[in-house]
Write an enzyme that holds these catalytic residues in place. Sequence first.
Site, PDB file in Angstrom:
ATOM      1  N   ASN A   9       0.785  -1.086  -0.011  1.00  0.00           N
ATOM      2  CA  ASN A   9      -0.050   0.069  -0.012  1.00  0.00           C
ATOM      3  C   ASN A   9       0.897   1.290   0.202  1.00  0.00           C
ATOM      4  O   ASN A   9       1.404   1.587   1.025  1.00  0.00           O
ATOM      5  CB  ASN A   9      -0.866   0.100   1.361  1.00  0.00           C
ATOM      6  N   TRP A  10       0.955   1.876  -1.193  1.00  0.00           N
ATOM      7  CA  TRP A  10       1.927   3.097  -1.246  1.00  0.00           C
ATOM      8  C   TRP A  10       1.320   4.189  -0.707  1.00  0.00           C
ATOM      9  O   TRP A  10       2.093   5.284  -0.574  1.00  0.00           O
ATOM     10  CB  TRP A  10       2.198   3.411  -2.697  1.00  0.00           C
ATOM     11  N   LYS A  11      -0.038   4.308  -0.300  1.00  0.00           N
ATOM     12  CA  LYS A  11      -0.544   5.368   0.416  1.00  0.00           C
ATOM     13  C   LYS A  11      -0.215   6.888  -0.809  1.00  0.00           C
ATOM     14  O   LYS A  11      -0.222   6.499  -1.893  1.00  0.00           O
ATOM     15  CB  LYS A  11      -0.124   5.685   1.705  1.00  0.00           C
ATOM     16  N   HIS A  96      -9.457   1.271   5.067  1.00  0.00           N
ATOM     17  CA  HIS A  96      -8.265   1.222   5.622  1.00  0.00           C
ATOM     18  C   HIS A  96      -8.336   2.384   6.841  1.00  0.00           C
ATOM     19  O   HIS A  96      -9.385   3.216   6.839  1.00  0.00           O
ATOM     20  CB  HIS A  96      -7.236   1.851   4.693  1.00  0.00           C
ATOM     21  N   GLU A  98      -6.824   4.635   8.026  1.00  0.00           N
ATOM     22  CA  GLU A  98      -6.645   6.171   7.334  1.00  0.00           C
ATOM     23  C   GLU A  98      -7.909   6.691   6.941  1.00  0.00           C
ATOM     24  O   GLU A  98      -8.104   7.625   7.019  1.00  0.00           O
ATOM     25  CB  GLU A  98      -5.406   6.406   6.718  1.00  0.00           C
ATOM     26  N   GLU A 168      -5.644  -4.982  10.549  1.00  0.00           N
ATOM     27  CA  GLU A 168      -4.383  -4.316  10.794  1.00  0.00           C
ATOM     28  C   GLU A 168      -4.601  -3.349  11.977  1.00  0.00           C
ATOM     29  O   GLU A 168      -5.374  -2.435  12.326  1.00  0.00           O
ATOM     30  CB  GLU A 168      -4.440  -3.123   9.641  1.00  0.00           C
ATOM     31  N   GLY A 174       2.344   2.075  10.627  1.00  0.00           N
ATOM     32  CA  GLY A 174       3.168   3.047  10.584  1.00  0.00           C
ATOM     33  C   GLY A 174       3.908   3.747  12.066  1.00  0.00           C
ATOM     34  O   GLY A 174       4.449   4.679  12.027  1.00  0.00           O
ATOM     35  N   SER A 214       3.214  -2.218  10.429  1.00  0.00           N
ATOM     36  CA  SER A 214       4.879  -2.221  10.761  1.00  0.00           C
ATOM     37  C   SER A 214       5.392  -3.870  10.359  1.00  0.00           C
ATOM     38  O   SER A 214       6.272  -4.329  11.003  1.00  0.00           O
ATOM     39  CB  SER A 214       5.230  -1.883  12.122  1.00  0.00           C
ATOM     40  N   GLY A 235       2.696  -1.337   4.133  1.00  0.00           N
ATOM     41  CA  GLY A 235       2.904   0.259   3.905  1.00  0.00           C
ATOM     42  C   GLY A 235       4.029   0.623   3.536  1.00  0.00           C
ATOM     43  O   GLY A 235       4.745   0.519   2.702  1.00  0.00           O
ATOM     44  N   GLY A 236       4.715   1.213   4.869  1.00  0.00           N
ATOM     45  CA  GLY A 236       6.179   2.054   4.600  1.00  0.00           C
ATOM     46  C   GLY A 236       7.181   1.223   3.798  1.00  0.00           C
ATOM     47  O   GLY A 236       7.736   1.643   2.776  1.00  0.00           O
TER      48      GLY A 236
HETATM   49  C1  PEP Z   1      -0.862   0.274   6.147  1.00  0.00           C
HETATM   50  O1  PEP Z   1      -0.819   1.285   6.033  1.00  0.00           O
HETATM   51  O2  PEP Z   1      -1.711  -0.538   5.612  1.00  0.00           O
HETATM   52  C2  PEP Z   1       0.112  -0.457   6.933  1.00  0.00           C
HETATM   53  C3  PEP Z   1       0.456  -1.650   7.317  1.00  0.00           C
HETATM   54  O3  PEP Z   1       1.291   0.499   7.149  1.00  0.00           O
HETATM   55  P1  PEP Z   1       2.785   0.204   7.917  1.00  0.00           P
HETATM   56  O4  PEP Z   1       3.226  -0.951   7.088  1.00  0.00           O
HETATM   57  O5  PEP Z   1       3.498   1.379   7.586  1.00  0.00           O
HETATM   58  O6  PEP Z   1       2.502   0.027   9.074  1.00  0.00           O
END
Ligand code: PEP
Length: 251
Positions: A9-11, A96, A98, A168, A174, A214, A235-236
Amino acid sequence: MRKKIVAGNWKMNKTFQDAEELVSTIAEELDGVDTKCEVVLCPPFPYLEMASDYADESGLQIAAQNVSEYTQGAYTGEVSADMLASIEIGYCIVGHSERRKYFGETNAQLALKVENLLEHAIKPIFCVGELLDERNSNSHFEVVKQQLSEGLFQLNEDEFSEVVVAYEPVWAIGTGVTATSAQAQEMHAYIRQLITEKYGKTVADNTTILYGGSCNAKNAKELFANPDVDGGLIGGASLVAEDFIKIVKSF
Ligand code: PEP
């Protein structure tokens, strides 16, 4: 046998040029590699078609990060499921945390989004997860149950069979704080149990349940080794080709 998936997920990150470099590097590095999972990239809307072109050649799947609850018309700024289908997008993230937090998306709206996607043969990656306070007050199972009940369990068995669930925990997204392997397995087993109660064992056994929060190149192997963890929503760590590829190779 349920499918294993690693989705990035590049956001709201990357310019077009940087996004093209990332997708082309991933496609090149995974060329000819017998990955034990499906690899899904979720770039921002303006890059979907470019990413799809690489995907066609490389076996990657492309997902959108969001879809409108409306089907078409005067909804400035929205993108419909029909539009995504017209450029052959296979998956779409829904709900999600967010989107729930910053855009106030409710389970009722998410249920409409899921419906729109399924009508266009796009698989929803439906996110659930509790806030830190909810875990600390031991209401995390109740919260996840409600998100599933109100966002997904209106589907019939055939429809639900097209859905991917992503657990999640919001406190892990994050933050660099990952759920422990035991916490992830416990919640994934609980989600599978809820699916069993609603749709029966066969459907539950075939449902892919991803972990997100994470997850990185160092902890993916341990998380993915759990019997009910079928991969990750990343994500990251999905923004760096080398890290993402290590995660993909963690099965
Ligand atoms: C996400 O936003 O779906 C996610 C899992 O982010 P991160 O891996 O950065 O925690």
